[in-house]
Design an enzyme around this catalytic site. Structure first.
Site, PDB file in Angstrom:
ATOM      1  N   ASP A   9       0.863  -1.198   0.000  1.00 46.94           N
ATOM      2  CA  ASP A   9       0.000   0.000   0.000  1.00 46.94           C
ATOM      3  C   ASP A   9       0.892   1.238   0.000  1.00 46.94           C
ATOM      4  O   ASP A   9       1.820   1.353   0.799  1.00 46.94           O
ATOM      5  CB  ASP A   9      -0.900  -0.020   1.244  1.00 46.94           C
ATOM      6  CG  ASP A   9      -1.969   1.066   1.207  1.00 46.94           C
ATOM      7  OD1 ASP A   9      -3.165   0.722   1.211  1.00 46.94           O
ATOM      8  OD2 ASP A   9      -1.606   2.267   1.181  1.00 46.94           O
ATOM      9  N   ASP A 104      -4.033   2.346  -5.002  1.00 51.25           N
ATOM     10  CA  ASP A 104      -2.694   2.348  -4.385  1.00 51.25           C
ATOM     11  C   ASP A 104      -2.425   1.107  -3.533  1.00 51.25           C
ATOM     12  O   ASP A 104      -1.552   1.132  -2.679  1.00 51.25           O
ATOM     13  CB  ASP A 104      -2.489   3.610  -3.542  1.00 51.25           C
ATOM     14  CG  ASP A 104      -3.082   3.498  -2.146  1.00 51.25           C
ATOM     15  OD1 ASP A 104      -4.105   2.818  -1.985  1.00 51.25           O
ATOM     16  OD2 ASP A 104      -2.501   4.085  -1.215  1.00 51.25           O
ATOM     17  N   GLU A 105      -3.171   0.040  -3.784  1.00 47.54           N
ATOM     18  CA  GLU A 105      -3.105  -1.116  -2.895  1.00 47.54           C
ATOM     19  C   GLU A 105      -3.272  -2.408  -3.685  1.00 47.54           C
ATOM     20  O   GLU A 105      -4.107  -2.485  -4.574  1.00 47.54           O
ATOM     21  CB  GLU A 105      -4.260  -0.949  -1.903  1.00 47.54           C
ATOM     22  CG  GLU A 105      -4.391  -2.029  -0.897  1.00 47.54           C
ATOM     23  CD  GLU A 105      -5.695  -1.885  -0.083  1.00 47.54           C
ATOM     24  OE1 GLU A 105      -6.405  -0.869  -0.239  1.00 47.54           O
ATOM     25  OE2 GLU A 105      -5.982  -2.807   0.672  1.00 47.54           O
TER      26      GLU A 105
HETATM   27  P1  TTP Z   1      -5.400   5.040   1.494  1.00 52.75           P
HETATM   28  O1  TTP Z   1      -4.355   4.032   1.131  1.00 52.75           O
HETATM   29  O2  TTP Z   1      -6.460   4.613   2.442  1.00 52.75           O
HETATM   30  O3  TTP Z   1      -4.730   6.339   2.143  1.00 52.75           O
HETATM   31  P2  TTP Z   1      -3.360   7.055   1.795  1.00 52.75           P
HETATM   32  O4  TTP Z   1      -2.596   6.331   0.736  1.00 52.75           O
HETATM   33  O5  TTP Z   1      -3.642   8.506   1.527  1.00 52.75           O
HETATM   34  O6  TTP Z   1      -2.577   6.992   3.183  1.00 52.75           O
HETATM   35  P3  TTP Z   1      -1.893   5.713   3.885  1.00 52.75           P
HETATM   36  O7  TTP Z   1      -0.442   6.061   3.996  1.00 52.75           O
HETATM   37  O8  TTP Z   1      -2.556   5.603   5.214  1.00 52.75           O
HETATM   38  O9  TTP Z   1      -2.135   4.518   3.001  1.00 52.75           O
HETATM   39  O10 TTP Z   1      -6.115   5.553   0.194  1.00 52.75           O
HETATM   40  C1  TTP Z   1      -5.417   5.744  -1.027  1.00 52.75           C
HETATM   41  C2  TTP Z   1      -5.909   6.984  -1.754  1.00 52.75           C
HETATM   42  O11 TTP Z   1      -7.311   6.869  -1.972  1.00 52.75           O
HETATM   43  C3  TTP Z   1      -5.717   8.258  -0.945  1.00 52.75           C
HETATM   44  O12 TTP Z   1      -4.445   8.852  -1.151  1.00 52.75           O
HETATM   45  C4  TTP Z   1      -6.820   9.116  -1.443  1.00 52.75           C
HETATM   46  C5  TTP Z   1      -7.921   8.155  -1.848  1.00 52.75           C
HETATM   47  N1  TTP Z   1      -8.960   8.160  -0.788  1.00 52.75           N
HETATM   48  C6  TTP Z   1     -10.057   8.989  -0.933  1.00 52.75           C
HETATM   49  O13 TTP Z   1     -10.189   9.644  -1.952  1.00 52.75           O
HETATM   50  N2  TTP Z   1     -10.979   9.036   0.075  1.00 52.75           N
HETATM   51  C7  TTP Z   1     -10.851   8.329   1.235  1.00 52.75           C
HETATM   52  O14 TTP Z   1     -11.714   8.414   2.137  1.00 52.75           O
HETATM   53  C8  TTP Z   1      -9.703   7.473   1.389  1.00 52.75           C
HETATM   54  C9  TTP Z   1      -9.507   6.669   2.640  1.00 52.75           C
HETATM   55  C10 TTP Z   1      -8.798   7.427   0.351  1.00 52.75           C
HETATM   56 MG    MG Z   2      -2.264   4.227   0.871  1.00 54.46          MG
END
Ligand code: TTP
Ligand code: MG
Length: 406
Positions: A9, A104-105
């Site tokens: 991720d 992103d995962e």
């Molecule tokens: P995530 O992987 O949940 O968050 P992140 O990558 O920003 O942070 P982390 O380091 O904790 O992984 O989500 C990936 C992308 O998806 C995030 O950058 C933006 C988008 N997203 C939204 O648009 N709305 C949301 O509520 C969430 C959780 C994510």
């Molecule tokens: Mg992320």
């Protein structure tokens, strides 16, 4: 068979893409989601911003109050989609057993790959390195014998982490963690569990199955298995989408029928072009509305014959909208349209119906022109009111939430 699974991720994905492009943003509190005076929520917050209590889903106005020095960026979904594709391509170079979960995962089944890289740990280091070198981004990776433990591990290792849970240690790894760390446990379940005196995953794992089932129904068993580190789900290639939809929040709540219809037409065309690009037709059209007080409704209509034309999607959406707006309702905050019940085109039926054929031909021509000259190169009369409101790019109109607008 004993498996080895990675969960990868990207850290603060949307924000990190912006920071990779613009060095001035690095090491600072940054938020992607929109300008702080606009409506909307934080989509992604940099780890520096998280230090001030900011997190995804928080209203932008609250984020601004907590951290006025943060840099607020509208962002661009197209940019994130492109980087996401490059991220997945890197992963696919390491193992063909790839399951993208979101932009992103992803999960990667790496069973037996230690012989190539020396160890799975070294393989993960190599993956992180390529992502850093080629995309300028940090990835966090969890390694375990099943999906759920790998995911918990990657989350726990953030940011820029790498955490391997040795085979046989799944349970002891999970036991001390708070229940909220377990995927699938949202705020509501967490509160219910708290009411039952269950705070850690260990406590959850020893709760009698009958009690879990009586409180959580069918998902009780899944909770029990996840909490015990048991998960036999395979890493699977992505399945085709079951539905396609687009929605947008207005800058100001509105009752203006021509704006509602123009937006519906535009979003319907985005859905239609996506549908045709996938070579599919749809049987069901769904309208979504959110009113000023956040009440959200969806209304669906099943077509007598599946279709992929903008006209059918829009006509059906308009009928559903008319049905909704007849009663004196509150102003509208958000509008969306989607299609589902997707199937391959039924060529035989189309051959019989020349008007349907002509519409389909028209849509394909429009798609070709848009591909070459940009989405707004051809506009239907209905969407023209949007010209006055939203900026245009080759990709289409930039609606209220560019970081989410496809
Ligand atoms: P995530 O992987 O949940 O968050 P992140 O990558 O920003 O942070 P982390 O380091 O904790 O992984 O989500 C990936 C992308 O998806 C995030 O950058 C933006 C988008 N997203 C939204 O648009 N709305 C949301 O509520 C969430 C959780 C994510
Ligand atoms: Mg992320």
């Amino acid at each position: 068979m004993a498996r080895t699974i990675m969960h990868i991720d990207l850290d603060a994905f949307f924000v990190s893409v912006e920071q990779a492009l613009n060095p001035e943003l690095r090491g600072k509190p940054v938020v992607v989601g929109g300008r702080p005076d606009r409506r909307g929520v934080v989509a992604s917050a940099s780890y520096q911003a998280r230090g001030f209590g900011l997190h995804a889903g928080m209203p932008l106005t609250t984020a601004y109050r907590l951290c006025p020095q943060a840099i607020f960026i509208e962002g661009s979904f197209h940019r994130y989609r492109d980087v996401s594709q490059r991220f997945m391509t890197i992963l696919a170079d390491f193992s063909p057993y790839l399951e993208p979960v979101s932009l992103d995962e992803a999960y990667l089944d790496v069973t037996g790959f230690e012989s190539i890289y020396g160890s799975i740990h070294q393989m993960a280091v190599a993956i992180k390195q390529r992502i850093k070198n080629e995309l300028g981004l940090c990835a966090s990776i969890g390694i375990a014998s099943c999906k759920v433990v790998a995911k918990v591990a990657s989350e726990l290792s953030k940011p820029d982490g790498l955490l391997e849970v040795a085979r046989g240690n799944e349970r002891s790894f999970l036991v001390p963690l708070p229940v909220a760390k377990l995927p699938g446990i949202g705020k509501k379940t967490e509160r219910m569990l708290d009411g039952l005196g269950i705070n850690t995953i260990g406590e959850l794992s020893i709760m009698p199955l009958t009690a879990l089932k009586s409180h959580f129904g069918a998902s009780g068993e899944l909770l029990h298995r996840s909490a015990s580190g048991i998960d036999d789900r395979k890493v699977e290639p992505p399945t085709a989408a079951k539905s396609i939809s687009r929605e947008t929040t207005f800058g100001k709540d509105t009752r203006d029928h021509s704006l509602l219809k123009a937006t519906l037409r535009y979003l319907g065309e985005r859905v239609g072009s996506d549908l045709r690009q996938r070579g599919k037709q749809a049987r069901c059209v769904t309208l979504k509305l959110r009113y000023a007080d956040f009440t959200t409704i969806t209304r669906s209509h099943t077509l007598s014959q599946s279709s992929d034309t903008d006209q059918t999607i829009f006509d059906t959406g308009t009928k559903l909208l008319k049905g909704e707006l007849t009663q004196e309702k509150q102003p509208v905050r958000l509008i969306g349209i989607g299609v589902s019940n997707l199937a391959e085109p039924d060529r035989q039926l189309e051959m019989l119906d020349t008007s349907a054929q002509r519409l389909e031909q028209l849509n394909r021509t429009i798609d070709r022109i848009r591909k070459k000259y940009g989405f707004t190169a051809i506009q239907t009369g209905r969407t023209l009111p949007l010209k006055e409101i939203f900026p245009e790019t080759d990709e289409g109109y930039t609606l209220q939430t560019p970081s989410l607008s496809r």
